[in-house]
Design an enzyme around this catalytic site. Structure first.
Site, PDB file in Angstrom:
ATOM      1  N   LYS A  24       1.346  -1.053  -0.182  1.00 60.90           N
ATOM      2  CA  LYS A  24       0.355   0.202  -0.113  1.00 60.90           C
ATOM      3  C   LYS A  24       1.056   1.328   0.146  1.00 60.90           C
ATOM      4  CE  LYS A  24      -4.005  -1.507   2.273  1.00 60.90           C
ATOM      5  NZ  LYS A  24      -4.926  -1.601   1.578  1.00 60.90           N
ATOM      6  N   ARG A  61      -9.890 -11.780   2.565  1.00 61.87           N
ATOM      7  CA  ARG A  61     -10.896 -12.639   2.035  1.00 61.87           C
ATOM      8  C   ARG A  61      -9.916 -14.477   2.163  1.00 61.87           C
ATOM      9  NH1 ARG A  61     -11.284  -9.249  -3.275  1.00 61.87           N
ATOM     10  NH2 ARG A  61     -10.677  -8.001  -2.312  1.00 61.87           N
TER      11      ARG A  61
END
Ligand code: BES
Ligand code: MN
Ligand code: ZN
Length: 489
Positions: A265, A339
């Site tokens: 990120k 996820r």
């Protein structure tokens, strides 16, 4: 913090501050009218001058009121009494508590209208308990001083106690989210859970790295493999009903820090990524509330705790993972890690054979794009169950909005080398492709996915609550658990 109930007449109350509510286009009544009388009509004049407003959300400090022992009265506008609901009661009390928490206070008395029912009282107390606690965990000079005693003028004693327990559970969730990743990591989160379990009688099972390997949690383990901190999976249980199978299983994403992994990120997006365990914190806070309230339901909470880091052992793009369910997953972005964690935790959750499943995760930035920072995304494979949750959220004044789960979205996560891949074809509809990915791991179970990436962590404070961890959905889930318990008597 303490909460108590008082019955004295207004003139005899000893407190550092009083809180009263006033309604729009309604003559002063109850304690507000009494205070007005004691002050020789000062309150009426201040309202006439427009200095104090009854509009919902307005909060005014009335300092050194004549004729009263107390130096500070906070007057909260409650708007139209006909539309006063739990959310409004919570924000009203929270706003007063937050304002008063600006300095140290021993005892604050909330003068409630006699016609507030248990539910409004409980919501107000909970709102006040969260309102006066801030994110300033490591400041020498704290900005919000938790009020030591919150006293309530009401006959609903049990509701006051319930509101305190609910507020404190919400504050547990908020504190866990606000704690930096240097303090809250998988192992230390598990220690907090153990403490909570010890205090409330929750059952707790902790899976360490070795157990996770034995259980073939290859998807969760891959995310954690770049970190020096070992992962954990926790199973927390409240057996408040004499049935073997749980009414409800709650599943939480507990990424204690999300650097993005090799799909790193940018610094700006990483700044708040200590909040990426908010799903797990919500599950633990909810479990604490359910246990301390003694709800007569069987609820199990499962959280997957990992750190998503960069190192020589990080998982890589192109890696193929075998999840616990046996499905293979092609990793095309290591920042879509939530996820991957949930895939294995959901698989463990299925073995609990609960009637219903809810997972909570700060899963996608796309959900924040879709719904903003105050609304939870809701996805489901069972519309009736979803409607029940949406109704519970509305009852509690928490914002939740359903997103569609059309089958077309699932074709986006097909992979050429594995059963599925961990990202969609582009960034559009990213909240839903993430939901579709999770759906692959819930089989036939009745399931809801809550994407709390927007509301779980707030950059700016609101009048009724500090910035940082919000504790969103704790109230809704407790409400839902209560309904499931009630359903069987
Ligand atoms: N933890 C983030 C999502 C997030 C974003 C939470 C903003 C809170 C605030 C998640 O793991 C993530 O990085 N998601 C990616 C998914 C993408 C790579 C498909 C995202 O949203 O960009
Ligand atoms: Mn990520
Ligand atoms: Zn994440």
């Amino acid at each position: 913090m303490h909460a108590s109930v008082i019955e004295q007449p207004v003139g005899e109350i000893q407190a550092d501050a009083l809180v009263i509510g006033i309604h729009e286009e309604t003559p002063l009544a109850g304690s507000a009218a009494e205070i007005d009388g004691l002050s020789g009509g000062q309150l009426t004049r201040l309202i006439e001058f427009g200095e104090i407003e009854a509009e919902r959300g307005k909060v005014t400090s009335w300092l050194a009121p004549a004729g009263l022992e107390t130096s500070h009265v906070v007057v909260v506008g409650l708007g139209d009494p006909a539309t006063l609901d739990r959310g409004a009661a919570a924000t009203a009390a929270g706003s007063a508590a937050r304002l008063l928490a600006g300095q140290k206070r021993q005892r604050v008395v909330f003068l409630l209208s006699g016609d507030w029912d248990e539910e409004l009282v409980c919501a107000a107390v909970s709102g006040a308990v969260t309102g006066c606690v801030g994110q300033d965990l490591y400041r020498a000079e704290i900005k919000l001083h938790p009020i030591e005693e919150l006293a309530w003028q009401t006959s609903h004693t049990a509701a006051v106690n319930q509101g305190l327990l609910l507020g404190e559970a919400t504050n547990l969730t908020r504190r866990l989210v606000n704690e930096p990743a240097g303090f809250i990591y998988p192992e230390s989160f598990a220690e907090v859970a153990a403490k909570v379990a010890g205090e409330t009688g929750l059952e707790l099972e902790i899976w360490d790295k070795q157990k996770l390997e034995e259980e073939k949690c290859g998807s969760l383990l891959a995310v954690s493999q770049g970190s020096d901190r070992d992962p954990r999976l926790l199973i927390v249980r409240h057996r408040g009903a004499g049935r073997e199978k749980p009414h409800l299983a709650l599943v939480g994403k507990g990424v204690t820090f999300d650097s993005g992994g090799l799909s790193l990120k940018p610094s700006e997006s990483m700044k708040t990524m200590k909040c990426d365990m908010a799903g797990a914190a919500t599950v633990l806070g909810t479990m604490q509330a359910i246990a301390s309230l003694g709800l007569s339901c069987h609820v199990v909470g499962l959280v997957g705790l990992v750190e998503n880091m960069v190192s020589g052992s990080s998982y890589k793009l192109g890696d193929v993972l075998t999840a616990r369910s046996g499905k293979t997953i092609e990793v095309l972005n290591t920042d879509a890690e939530g996820r991957l964690v949930l895939a294995d935790v959901l698989d463990v959750a299925l073995e609990q054979e609960a009637d219903h499943l809810v997972d909570l995760a700060t899963l996608t930035g796309a959900c924040v794009v879709a719904l903003g920072t105050d609304v939870c995304g809701v996805m489901t494979n069972d519309q009736d169950w979803c409607d029940q949750l949406l109704a519970a959220a509305a009852t509690c004044g928490e914002r939740a909005w359903q997103l569609p789960m059309f089958p077309e979205f699932a074709s986006q996560i097909r992979s050429n080398v594995a059963d599925i891949k961990n990202i969609g074809e582009g960034r559009w509809g990213g909240a839903i492709t993430a939901g579709k990915f999770l759906e692959e791991f819930v089989g036939e179970a009745s399931w809801i996915h809550l994407d709390i990436a927007g509301p779980a962590f707030q950059d700016k404070p609101k009048a009724w609550i500090d910035a940082g961890g919000s504790g969103v959905m704790v109230q809704t889930l407790v409400q839902l658990a209560g309904e499931l318990a009630g359903g069987e008597g």
